[in-house]
Design a protein around this motif. Sequence first.
Motif, short mmCIF file in Angstrom:
data_model
loop_
_atom_site.label_atom_id
_atom_site.label_comp_id
_atom_site.label_asym_id
_atom_site.label_seq_id
_atom_site.Cartn_x
_atom_site.Cartn_y
_atom_site.Cartn_z
N ILE A 117 37.67 21.90 67.68
CA ILE A 117 37.46 22.63 68.93
C ILE A 117 38.81 23.16 69.39
O ILE A 117 39.79 22.42 69.44
N THR A 145 31.27 29.88 74.57
CA THR A 145 31.73 29.72 73.19
C THR A 145 32.15 31.09 72.67
O THR A 145 31.77 32.13 73.22
N THR A 146 32.91 31.09 71.60
CA THR A 146 33.33 32.37 71.03
C THR A 146 32.15 33.12 70.43
O THR A 146 32.25 34.31 70.15
N LEU A 166 35.52 28.47 74.15
CA LEU A 166 35.59 27.36 73.21
C LEU A 166 35.28 27.87 71.81
O LEU A 166 34.22 28.44 71.58
N GLU A 167 36.22 27.66 70.91
CA GLU A 167 36.01 28.01 69.51
C GLU A 167 35.75 26.71 68.77
O GLU A 167 36.53 25.76 68.87
N THR A 168 34.65 26.65 68.05
CA THR A 168 34.30 25.41 67.35
C THR A 168 34.03 25.69 65.87
O THR A 168 33.68 26.81 65.50
N SER A 201 40.37 25.69 72.60
CA SER A 201 40.01 26.35 73.85
C SER A 201 41.14 27.25 74.32
O SER A 201 42.31 26.98 74.07
#
Length: 199
Positions: free
Chosen positions: A5, A46-47, A16-18, A7
Motif C-alpha cells: 500500500i 484508490t488509484t 491509495l495505491e495497492t 498513499s
Amino acid sequence: AVSYIKSYEEDGVVFLETRSVLVGVFTSFRKTVYYEADEPIQKVVTTDGDVLWENGSKISSYASDVYNAKIKYIGDSSGVWNLLYKMNITNRLHMKYQIELYTQEEPYGLTIFSEERLTSNTVSDEILREAMQKYASVILACVDNLSYVNFDYISSEGEKKSFTVTKEEATALVGQDIKSCAETAKGVQELLDRLLIGG
C-alpha cells in the motif's frame, strides 16, 4: 490479499495505491496503514477510482461502483448498460431485460423491458413495483438528462404490465431533488441508504 500500500495526497484527496497477491498459507489478510494528512481530507480514493471515504462517510463498494458509473446523457447506450450492470439490475429485480432509449426529444426516457422473470411468481406486483421505484430513482439520479424510467414487465399473473417513474416522483420519494443525489459518492451512499438498497 494486499501485499503493498502506498498513499499520497493531492488537493484534499488521499489516493491509495495497492497491489494484491494470491492468498497463501503465509499471506496476511490485513494490512494497516497510518497516514497523517498535510491538510483537511475530503476524500479517500484508490488509484483505480474506487471511493472509500468522503466527507466523514464510509462509502460501500456498491455505492462507489454506482457513483463511478454515472453518466451525463441517456444517449450513451454503453454507459447506460454499464450503470445497470453495476447496479446488478438482473438479480435485484429478478428479470432478464433489454433496454430502449428515448433520445429524440424531451422528456428523455429509458424503458427496461423484460419478457421473463427469474423468480417464481410468488413475488407480488406491489413488492416488485416498490423495488422498481427505488432502482429507477437511482438510475434517474445517475443519468443527468434522464426524465423517466419505464418498466415493461411480466406480472405475477403472467400478464404484460408497464410501470413508470418520473424524476418528479423520484424527488418526492427521496425528499430532495433526485438530480442532486449523485453529485458525490457520499450523496449516492445516502440515497442508497435512504432507499434501503444495500451493496
